[in-house]
Scaffold this active site. Structure first.
Site, PDB file in Angstrom:
ATOM      1  N   GLY A  12       0.836  -1.214   0.000  1.00  0.00           N
ATOM      2  CA  GLY A  12       0.000   0.000   0.000  1.00  0.00           C
ATOM      3  C   GLY A  12       0.862   1.251   0.000  1.00  0.00           C
ATOM      4  O   GLY A  12       0.631   2.183   0.762  1.00  0.00           O
ATOM      5  N   ARG A  15       0.645   5.995  -1.556  1.00  0.00           N
ATOM      6  CA  ARG A  15       0.328   7.297  -0.945  1.00  0.00           C
ATOM      7  C   ARG A  15       0.389   7.176   0.581  1.00  0.00           C
ATOM      8  O   ARG A  15       0.670   6.104   1.124  1.00  0.00           O
ATOM      9  CB  ARG A  15      -1.061   7.750  -1.379  1.00  0.00           C
ATOM     10  N   VAL A  64      -3.278  -7.236  -1.751  1.00  0.00           N
ATOM     11  CA  VAL A  64      -2.774  -8.038  -0.629  1.00  0.00           C
ATOM     12  C   VAL A  64      -3.806  -9.047  -0.123  1.00  0.00           C
ATOM     13  O   VAL A  64      -3.452 -10.012   0.551  1.00  0.00           O
ATOM     14  CB  VAL A  64      -2.259  -7.176   0.562  1.00  0.00           C
ATOM     15  N   ASN A  90       1.633  -2.430   5.453  1.00  0.00           N
ATOM     16  CA  ASN A  90       1.007  -1.115   5.664  1.00  0.00           C
ATOM     17  C   ASN A  90      -0.364  -0.996   5.011  1.00  0.00           C
ATOM     18  O   ASN A  90      -1.201  -0.222   5.491  1.00  0.00           O
ATOM     19  CB  ASN A  90       1.951  -0.036   5.109  1.00  0.00           C
ATOM     20  N   SER A 142      -3.018  -0.019  14.769  1.00  0.00           N
ATOM     21  CA  SER A 142      -3.674   1.259  15.051  1.00  0.00           C
ATOM     22  C   SER A 142      -4.000   1.300  16.543  1.00  0.00           C
ATOM     23  O   SER A 142      -4.228   0.246  17.155  1.00  0.00           O
ATOM     24  CB  SER A 142      -4.980   1.370  14.257  1.00  0.00           C
ATOM     25  N   TYR A 155     -12.707  -2.564  11.565  1.00  0.00           N
ATOM     26  CA  TYR A 155     -11.326  -2.060  11.501  1.00  0.00           C
ATOM     27  C   TYR A 155     -10.563  -2.389  12.790  1.00  0.00           C
ATOM     28  O   TYR A 155      -9.418  -2.860  12.741  1.00  0.00           O
ATOM     29  CB  TYR A 155     -11.384  -0.552  11.261  1.00  0.00           C
ATOM     30  N   ALA A 157     -11.178  -4.731  14.941  1.00  0.00           N
ATOM     31  CA  ALA A 157     -10.944  -6.189  15.021  1.00  0.00           C
ATOM     32  C   ALA A 157      -9.744  -6.567  14.149  1.00  0.00           C
ATOM     33  O   ALA A 157      -8.901  -7.368  14.550  1.00  0.00           O
ATOM     34  CB  ALA A 157     -12.191  -6.955  14.570  1.00  0.00           C
TER      35      ALA A 157
HETATM   36  P1  NAI Z   1      -4.289   5.590   2.802  1.00  0.00           P
HETATM   37  O1  NAI Z   1      -5.695   5.238   2.499  1.00  0.00           O
HETATM   38  O2  NAI Z   1      -3.764   6.903   2.382  1.00  0.00           O
HETATM   39  O3  NAI Z   1      -3.302   4.470   2.217  1.00  0.00           O
HETATM   40  C1  NAI Z   1      -3.587   3.122   2.269  1.00  0.00           C
HETATM   41  C2  NAI Z   1      -2.917   2.477   1.056  1.00  0.00           C
HETATM   42  O4  NAI Z   1      -3.223   1.066   1.057  1.00  0.00           O
HETATM   43  C3  NAI Z   1      -3.445   3.049  -0.255  1.00  0.00           C
HETATM   44  O5  NAI Z   1      -2.359   3.330  -1.107  1.00  0.00           O
HETATM   45  C4  NAI Z   1      -4.302   1.930  -0.805  1.00  0.00           C
HETATM   46  O6  NAI Z   1      -4.356   1.877  -2.218  1.00  0.00           O
HETATM   47  C5  NAI Z   1      -3.564   0.703  -0.262  1.00  0.00           C
HETATM   48  N1  NAI Z   1      -4.412  -0.472  -0.274  1.00  0.00           N
HETATM   49  C6  NAI Z   1      -5.692  -0.591   0.165  1.00  0.00           C
HETATM   50  N2  NAI Z   1      -6.150  -1.815  -0.063  1.00  0.00           N
HETATM   51  C7  NAI Z   1      -5.140  -2.515  -0.652  1.00  0.00           C
HETATM   52  C8  NAI Z   1      -5.006  -3.841  -1.126  1.00  0.00           C
HETATM   53  N3  NAI Z   1      -6.015  -4.709  -1.055  1.00  0.00           N
HETATM   54  N4  NAI Z   1      -3.805  -4.231  -1.667  1.00  0.00           N
HETATM   55  C9  NAI Z   1      -2.795  -3.359  -1.762  1.00  0.00           C
HETATM   56  N5  NAI Z   1      -2.877  -2.076  -1.339  1.00  0.00           N
HETATM   57  C10 NAI Z   1      -4.027  -1.663  -0.795  1.00  0.00           C
HETATM   58  O7  NAI Z   1      -4.144   5.368   4.362  1.00  0.00           O
HETATM   59  P2  NAI Z   1      -2.946   5.670   5.385  1.00  0.00           P
HETATM   60  O8  NAI Z   1      -3.479   6.594   6.376  1.00  0.00           O
HETATM   61  O9  NAI Z   1      -1.680   5.961   4.682  1.00  0.00           O
HETATM   62  O10 NAI Z   1      -2.874   4.231   6.101  1.00  0.00           O
HETATM   63  C11 NAI Z   1      -1.754   3.365   6.051  1.00  0.00           C
HETATM   64  C12 NAI Z   1      -1.878   2.339   7.168  1.00  0.00           C
HETATM   65  O11 NAI Z   1      -1.863   3.028   8.421  1.00  0.00           O
HETATM   66  C13 NAI Z   1      -3.184   1.550   7.141  1.00  0.00           C
HETATM   67  O12 NAI Z   1      -2.922   0.207   7.519  1.00  0.00           O
HETATM   68  C14 NAI Z   1      -4.036   2.247   8.178  1.00  0.00           C
HETATM   69  O13 NAI Z   1      -4.995   1.391   8.728  1.00  0.00           O
HETATM   70  C15 NAI Z   1      -2.958   2.620   9.192  1.00  0.00           C
HETATM   71  N6  NAI Z   1      -3.377   3.694  10.101  1.00  0.00           N
HETATM   72  C16 NAI Z   1      -3.677   4.949   9.645  1.00  0.00           C
HETATM   73  C17 NAI Z   1      -4.066   5.933  10.532  1.00  0.00           C
HETATM   74  C18 NAI Z   1      -4.424   7.314  10.100  1.00  0.00           C
HETATM   75  O14 NAI Z   1      -4.872   8.089  10.968  1.00  0.00           O
HETATM   76  N7  NAI Z   1      -4.237   7.692   8.859  1.00  0.00           N
HETATM   77  C19 NAI Z   1      -4.166   5.638  11.971  1.00  0.00           C
HETATM   78  C20 NAI Z   1      -3.814   4.315  12.343  1.00  0.00           C
HETATM   79  C21 NAI Z   1      -3.418   3.370  11.417  1.00  0.00           C
END
Ligand code: NAI
Length: 247
Positions: A12, A15, A64, A90, A142, A155, A157
């Protein structure tokens, strides 16, 4: 920074936090294999930026949630970059809603990507790490996986599952010199949180001792530490990067 000749696979990575992890690690001299699911021009731009740090970069496309696609992505990374030293799980999604109204798909989609996705990648890379007698797995959890959050049963869970997975795997592979840790971010400014209403963001800020949302850099720097020799006595831990929100 000199090239370390170590390879990091980040899921992921197009971005948000994943992208920042790639840039931070490339700056440090790691070669990068970056996974994305949906094609965007940003991925090619990111590859160029990474290569500007003098390291190698390969792009692997795939979902993934698919075991077979993860197997292919790991094989492609090894073919193109030679090995995998560090994995950062990630990729993640949210599909928020109260349980009373949540569809089964909204529950299982989040589990399939966040938790099963972490299994799919890790299961395919662990045999390589066992063979090379070293490795690091860093899972992005998280704070809601620890504290819970109304509207996020699916989420939280998935993230609590990632924490249990991290601790169990850390115990399984410690004798093979493989360290497994999780990072639990709080509220981080990315696309995932940008649509929260301003008044909710204000309320959140008042509940954070450091009085601000986090940045992707805040998380990426901790990932960099967990990938480095400086953290060689840390395994099975969940490092909170949340401005003190959860103590
Ligand atoms: P985001 O939505 O900007 O990035 C998530 C990335 O994962 C995107 O590039 C998306 O295309 C990719 N993705 C989604 N489903 C996918 C799949 N099936 N296969 C491959 N790639 C996939 O979100 P962000 O904020 O950058 O989140 C990154 C990680 O951090 C996530 O695991 C999120 O749960 C975690 N997180 C984020 C928080 C926040 O406040 N932004 C807080 C706590 C955890």
């Amino acid at each position: 920074m000199e090239r370390k000749e170590k390879v990091v696979f980040v899921t992921g990575a197009a971005r948000g936090i994943g992208k920042e992890i790639c840039l931070e690690m490339a700056k440090e001299g790691y070669d990068i294999s970056l996974n994305y699911r949906t094609k965007t021009d940003e991925v090619e731009e990111l590859k160029k930026k990474i290569e500007n740090f003098g390291v190698k970069c390969t792009i692997v496309q795939g979902d993934v949630a698919s075991y077979e696609e993860c197997e292919k992505m790991i094989n492609q990374t090894v073919e193109e970059l030679g090995k995998i030293d560090i994995v950062v799980n990630n990729a993640g999604i949210t599909k928020d809603g109260l349980l009373m109204r949540m569809s089964k798909e909204d529950f299982t989609d989040v589990i399939d990507i966040n938790l099963v996705g972490t299994f799919n990648v890790t299961r395919n890379v662990i045999p390589l790490m066992v063979k090379q007698k070293s490795g690091r797995i860093i899972n992005i959890a998280s704070v809601v996986g620890v504290a819970g959050n109304a509207g996020q049963t699916n989420y939280s869970a998935s993230k609590a599952g990632i924490i249990g997975f991290t601790k169990s795997l850390a115990k399984e592979v410690s004798s093979r010199n493989i360290l497994v840790n999780a990072v639990a971010p709080g509220f981080i400014c990315t696309d995932m949180t940008k649509d929260l209403p301003d008044n909710l963001k204000e309320t959140i800020n008042t509940q954070i001792p450091l009085k601000r949302m986090g940045t992707p850099e805040d998380v990426a720097k901790v990932v960099k530490f967990l990938a480095s020799e400086d953290s060689s006595y840390i395994t099975g831990q969940v490092i909170h990067v949340d401005g003190g929100m959860l103590m």
